[in-house]
Design a protein around this motif. Structure first.
Motif, mmCIF file in Angstrom:
data_model
loop_
_atom_site.group_PDB
_atom_site.id
_atom_site.type_symbol
_atom_site.label_atom_id
_atom_site.label_comp_id
_atom_site.label_asym_id
_atom_site.label_seq_id
_atom_site.Cartn_x
_atom_site.Cartn_y
_atom_site.Cartn_z
ATOM 1 N N TRP A 109 0.849 -1.200 0.000
ATOM 2 C CA TRP A 109 0.000 0.000 0.000
ATOM 3 C C TRP A 109 0.881 1.246 0.000
ATOM 4 O O TRP A 109 0.604 2.217 -0.706
ATOM 5 C CB TRP A 109 -0.943 -0.010 1.202
ATOM 6 N N VAL A 296 -10.136 -3.585 -5.395
ATOM 7 C CA VAL A 296 -10.987 -4.358 -4.488
ATOM 8 C C VAL A 296 -11.797 -5.383 -5.284
ATOM 9 O O VAL A 296 -11.923 -6.544 -4.891
ATOM 10 C CB VAL A 296 -11.908 -3.423 -3.684
ATOM 11 N N MET A 300 -11.904 -9.483 -4.927
ATOM 12 C CA MET A 300 -13.138 -10.238 -4.754
ATOM 13 C C MET A 300 -13.225 -11.353 -5.795
ATOM 14 O O MET A 300 -13.661 -12.463 -5.494
ATOM 15 C CB MET A 300 -14.363 -9.333 -4.877
ATOM 16 N N SER A 354 -23.441 2.138 -8.708
ATOM 17 C CA SER A 354 -22.878 1.982 -7.376
ATOM 18 C C SER A 354 -23.730 1.040 -6.530
ATOM 19 O O SER A 354 -23.208 0.227 -5.774
ATOM 20 C CB SER A 354 -22.749 3.340 -6.694
ATOM 21 N N MET A 355 -25.058 1.112 -6.676
ATOM 22 C CA MET A 355 -25.903 0.223 -5.888
ATOM 23 C C MET A 355 -25.753 -1.223 -6.361
ATOM 24 O O MET A 355 -25.859 -2.160 -5.574
ATOM 25 C CB MET A 355 -27.367 0.654 -5.971
ATOM 26 N N VAL A 358 -22.942 -2.573 -4.559
ATOM 27 C CA VAL A 358 -23.343 -2.894 -3.191
ATOM 28 C C VAL A 358 -23.957 -4.286 -3.144
ATOM 29 O O VAL A 358 -23.559 -5.149 -2.357
ATOM 30 C CB VAL A 358 -24.359 -1.850 -2.664
ATOM 31 N N PHE A 361 -21.441 -7.213 -4.034
ATOM 32 C CA PHE A 361 -20.529 -7.520 -2.937
ATOM 33 C C PHE A 361 -21.265 -8.224 -1.801
ATOM 34 O O PHE A 361 -20.749 -9.167 -1.205
ATOM 35 C CB PHE A 361 -19.869 -6.251 -2.409
ATOM 36 N N LEU B 149 -12.007 -8.889 2.840
ATOM 37 C CA LEU B 149 -13.467 -8.813 3.001
ATOM 38 C C LEU B 149 -13.881 -7.531 3.707
ATOM 39 O O LEU B 149 -14.874 -6.907 3.335
ATOM 40 C CB LEU B 149 -13.973 -10.023 3.783
ATOM 41 N N GLN B 151 -12.322 -4.794 3.554
ATOM 42 C CA GLN B 151 -12.165 -3.722 2.571
ATOM 43 C C GLN B 151 -13.340 -3.702 1.601
ATOM 44 O O GLN B 151 -13.852 -2.627 1.263
ATOM 45 C CB GLN B 151 -10.856 -3.914 1.824
ATOM 46 N N ALA B 152 -13.777 -4.881 1.188
ATOM 47 C CA ALA B 152 -14.932 -4.941 0.297
ATOM 48 C C ALA B 152 -16.176 -4.398 0.998
ATOM 49 O O ALA B 152 -16.962 -3.652 0.401
ATOM 50 C CB ALA B 152 -15.172 -6.375 -0.155
ATOM 51 N N LEU B 155 -16.177 -0.769 0.900
ATOM 52 C CA LEU B 155 -16.589 -0.256 -0.404
ATOM 53 C C LEU B 155 -18.100 -0.319 -0.563
ATOM 54 O O LEU B 155 -18.717 0.584 -1.144
ATOM 55 C CB LEU B 155 -15.905 -1.068 -1.497
ATOM 56 N N VAL B 156 -18.716 -1.388 -0.043
ATOM 57 C CA VAL B 156 -20.169 -1.511 -0.090
ATOM 58 C C VAL B 156 -20.815 -0.332 0.632
ATOM 59 O O VAL B 156 -21.685 0.349 0.089
ATOM 60 C CB VAL B 156 -20.612 -2.840 0.560
ATOM 61 N N ASN B 159 -20.269 2.986 -1.245
ATOM 62 C CA ASN B 159 -21.143 3.141 -2.403
ATOM 63 C C ASN B 159 -22.568 3.432 -1.982
ATOM 64 O O ASN B 159 -23.259 4.234 -2.607
ATOM 65 C CB ASN B 159 -21.102 1.879 -3.265
ATOM 66 N N PHE B 160 -22.999 2.771 -0.914
ATOM 67 C CA PHE B 160 -24.373 2.973 -0.457
ATOM 68 C C PHE B 160 -24.573 4.415 0.019
ATOM 69 O O PHE B 160 -25.480 5.108 -0.438
ATOM 70 C CB PHE B 160 -24.690 1.992 0.674
ATOM 71 N N GLY B 163 -24.317 6.960 -2.788
ATOM 72 C CA GLY B 163 -25.351 6.972 -3.813
ATOM 73 C C GLY B 163 -26.711 7.427 -3.333
ATOM 74 O O GLY B 163 -27.573 7.769 -4.147
ATOM 75 N N VAL B 275 -11.251 3.961 0.996
ATOM 76 C CA VAL B 275 -10.270 2.917 1.298
ATOM 77 C C VAL B 275 -8.981 3.502 1.898
ATOM 78 O O VAL B 275 -8.486 2.991 2.905
ATOM 79 C CB VAL B 275 -9.990 2.088 0.029
#
Lengths: 385, 375
Positions: A109, A296, A300, A354-355, A358, A361, B149, B151-152, B155-156, B159-160, B163, B275
């Motif tokens: 990083w 990311v 995944m 973006s949703m 969500v 993921f 996970l 980190q994911a 991101l979820v 984004n939520f 948005g 992040v």
């Protein structure tokens, strides 16, 4: 109806192939070596920037007639650039951290932060110069005949080649910055790669328009996947890589140079990131943060597919791509128009890019509840420690 | 041996005295702007303490603490917005008008009550953390997979929140500095001074709390999980429960930290859930010294202060410095600065410089038996 499904499938595959090409290098580095490389996105960014530089070089009068083929050249350039930086990274930092993945994660990083700022504050001409110097410095010891190196005066040759590569780097940086003034200044602004004329527009088939850029990316992905598979399964070095992956100590006992294997594996993984960078540069503008948005998603893909399994990576990326498109573009509604209204409003709620991320993921996390080690888990019993 | 004993016992005491003295002196010495910055960094120290609990003591590297941090911040901001919007049309915060919303979304309702908010600031993030943690730990997902996970998940959430314009003002975030609390503007100097005191007090509380956790048998199990989880499980402990609890605690601390940070910085936005910010939190702990609670606090405050000083002087160089810090800490100082000072670091340095003294006994046997927990 068929047309709709076909279009949706194509879009999904297009999204998935970008994901796949980006995740392919990661699948090698993470899956085979167990190294978490958070700078993978930045290697993609370097690939994208080298596409930009190649494109500008091809605009020079001498190369103008070949302008249309710059994409093919830039694939190789991007592979080399990212591979060189990746090898440098492996030899300087990651080598010290094998066996401690969390530390590797933090260190890479740090590398990614440095690379991002590097692109912002160093003019691209000089950045290219540095990379050219590194490339020559790394290649010369491989080309020079062995008896020359074992000679008494080998130190002289080493110093000479080092000085020579630095000189060549400086000269090329100077040449780039004078002949293309845009490369001579540092800028944090995003740059745009313009696709050559044959890649603009679309291909009309069965009443659907397929954008050529997307098709090219799909082709690049297919070629990359096939060559990686061939390399790992058929070539001698691929076999060595797989041997080291399975049992490092035993391979070393049998005379495989694990150091060389590590460098090679990391170099190929990084180089593939560079190729992914070319694909990404064709889709949108290129900036220092371009890689960060993919990283990311790539992880995944690798986790979902099962670590160390190329087939899993492929299936996972296409599954994610198709799902993202189905949900994000609200295609479920157009495929099934008379959906009951509560379901329809839910689908509508998630029908943005973006949703959709969500939901995808979230679905992956749910999936991992049932298959904790992905679609294709590694076989065998081992003590987790 | 005497010298190291002094090192281990007296050294943290000296640091504590310095910290408390500077906290008491700060409001009269620093201008309000700097005081406000210091208050913010102190509030970040609380989230760092949480990360130290889960990473330094339990070995779980979470890259998603920003979720809980931002959730705490949103709780506080929603209460403040509601508290000062009574006179506005419809009695709802102003930004709803921009999107043509007439009535309050349902999940805003409970935040009208101050009590609910004060509980929610730490309870909601820790519940979310417990749920997320339980789902992950139940499957024995750990190590890097856990980090990826989280980190994911980050991101979820990003984004939520980014948005949903109509629910929580999306990417613009919620402002708090123009809201009112107890009849005063939250952004005013006197309120900011008060928040500074509250933050300073809470940092000390959080430290005591964290110390209480790691000092007990519970803490020993956490360290056992860090060092060899399979062995702890074979001994008959359900490690999932322990990991879930400590992850929830860290989430709660992050929530408190986020709320304090929000009221002092004047806004909460999805930027708290990016992040880079969450990974930055990890480096504060790493530089200060993971596994040392004091190190987490010092690391958070010092690095952020250095960040603001460097960014004011040379904006471009901070990224280089930060990236270098990541690499340096991992390769050269894996125990962090405080860990290095408390272990044999200084003595090793001295002996490397050629001014070492011979050891009288096998190193570390004596103190370690009665002082397992480092400060």
């Amino acid at each position: 109806m068929v047309q709709l499904i076909l279009e949706s499938l194509f879009n999904g595959i297009a999204i998935g192939s970008v994901l796949l090409i980006a995740a392919l290098g990661l699948a090698i580095v993470f899956g085979l070596m167990g190294v978490i490389n958070l700078a993978h996105g930045e290697l993609m960014m370097l690939g994208a920037y080298s596409t930009y530089v190649t494109q500008l070089v091809f605009k020079l009068p001498a190369l103008k007639p070949f302008y249309n083929s710059y994409v093919i050249v830039s694939l190789m350039v991007a592979f080399l650039v990212a591979a060189v930086v990746g090898i440098l990274l492996e030899r300087s930092i990651i080598r010290r951290l094998y066996g401690s993945p969390l530390e590797t994660l933090l260190a890479t990083w740090g590398v990614s932060l440095i690379l991002q700022q590097f692109v912002r504050s160093v003019p691209l001409a000089y950045a290219s110069g540095i990379i050219i110097a590194l490339l020559i410095g790394l290649i010369v010891p491989l080309i020079v005949p062995h008896d020359l190196l074992s000679h008494r005066r080998n130190r002289l040759i080493k110093v000479g080649s080092l000085g020579g590569s630095v000189l060549v780097g400086l000269l090329s940086a100077n040449w780039l910055s004078t002949s293309i003034s845009r490369l001579g200044r540092a800028s944090a602004r995003n740059v745009d790669v313009t696709a050559p004329s044959w890649m603009r527009g679309g291909l009309d088939l069965w009443g659907i328009t397929f954008p050529v850029t997307r098709l090219v990316i799909i082709v690049i992905t297919i070629i990359a996947v096939i060559s990686v598979t061939w390399f790992l399964k058929q070539s001698v070095w691929g076999m060595r890589i797989r041997a080291v992956t399975q049992n490092r100590e035993m391979s070393e006992c049998l005379g495989i140079s694990t150091k060389k294997v590590d460098v090679l594996t990391f170099g190929i993984g990084s180089g593939l990131a560079g190729v992914a960078g070319v694909a990404v540069s064709l889709l949108g503008s290129v900036g220092p943060n371009v890689g960060g948005s993919y990283i990311v998603g790539c992880f995944m893909v690798v986790v979902l597919g099962g670590v160390g399994n190329l087939l899993g990576t492929i299936i996972a990326s296409f599954a994610i791509g198709i799902m993202t498109d189905l949900i994000g573009a609200g295609r479920l509604l157009s495929i099934w128009p008379d959906m009951p209204s509560p379901l329809a409003s839910t689908v509508d709620f998630f029908a943005t890019t973006s949703m959709a991320r969500v939901l995808v993921f979230a679905l992956i996390v749910v999936f991992l509840q049932f298959r904790p080690s992905g679609l294709f888990p590694q076989k065998g019993r081992m003590v987790e420690s | 041996m005497k010298k190291t004993l002094i090192n281990r016992r007296l050294f943290p005491l000296i640091i504590w005295i310095t910290i408390i003295a500077s906290i008491i002196a700060a409001p009269s010495l620093l201008p309000v702007f700097r005081l406000n910055l210091l208050g913010r960094y102190l509030s970040l120290a609380i989230v760092a303490l949480g990360i130290d609990l889960i990473w330094g003591f339990t070995g779980l590297l979470s890259l998603g603490q920003g979720i809980f941090f931002a959730l705490g911040g949103y709780c506080a901001a929603m209460f403040l917005q509601l508290n000062s919007s009574a006179n506005l049309p419809n009695g709802i915060p102003e930004f709803f008008g921009l999107y043509g919303i007439q009535s309050l979304p349902f999940f805003w309702e409970p935040f009208k009550s101050p009590l609910f908010t004060f509980v929610g600031i730490w309870l909601i993030p820790s519940l979310v953390a417990a749920l997320l943690g339980f789902l992950v730990f139940r499957n024995r997902i750990k190590g890097v997979y856990f980090s990826i996970l989280t980190q994911a998940a980050l991101l979820v959430f990003f984004n939520f929140f980014n948005g949903q314009q109509k629910l929580i003002n999306g990417t613009n975030g919620l402002k708090t500095d123009v809201t009112e609390l107890f009849g005063q503007m939250v952004g005013s100097d006197s309120m900011q001074r008060m928040f500074f005191w509250i933050t300073a007090l809470l940092v000390v509380f959080a430290w005591f709390f964290a110390r209480w956790i790691v000092y007990d048998r519970f803490g020993n199990i956490l360290k056992g999980i860090r060092d060899d989880e399979s062995r702890v499980r074979f001994t008959g402990y359900n490690t999932t429960i322990f990991k879930t609890i400590v992850f929830a605690i860290a989430g709660g601390l992050a929530g408190i930290s986020g709320a304090l940070y929000t009221v002092q910085s004047g806004i909460v936005s999805p930027q708290f859930m990016t992040v880079p910010f969450s990974i930055e939190m990890v480096i504060w702990v790493a530089v200060g010294g993971r596994g040392t609670l004091l190190g987490a606090i010092l690391g958070a405050v010092m690095i952020n202060y250095a960040k603001s000083l460097v960014s004011e002087a040379l904006p471009a160089s901070w990224m280089f410095i930060q990236g270098g810090l990541f690499i340096l800490v991992v390769t050269v100082l894996p125990e962090g600065v405080l860990g290095w000072l408390q272990s044999d670091g200084p003595r090793n340095l001295l002996s490397r410089l050629g001014v070492s003294r011979p050891l009288s006994t096998y190193p570390g046997l004596e103190e370690k038996s009665h002082d397992e927990v480092r400060l």
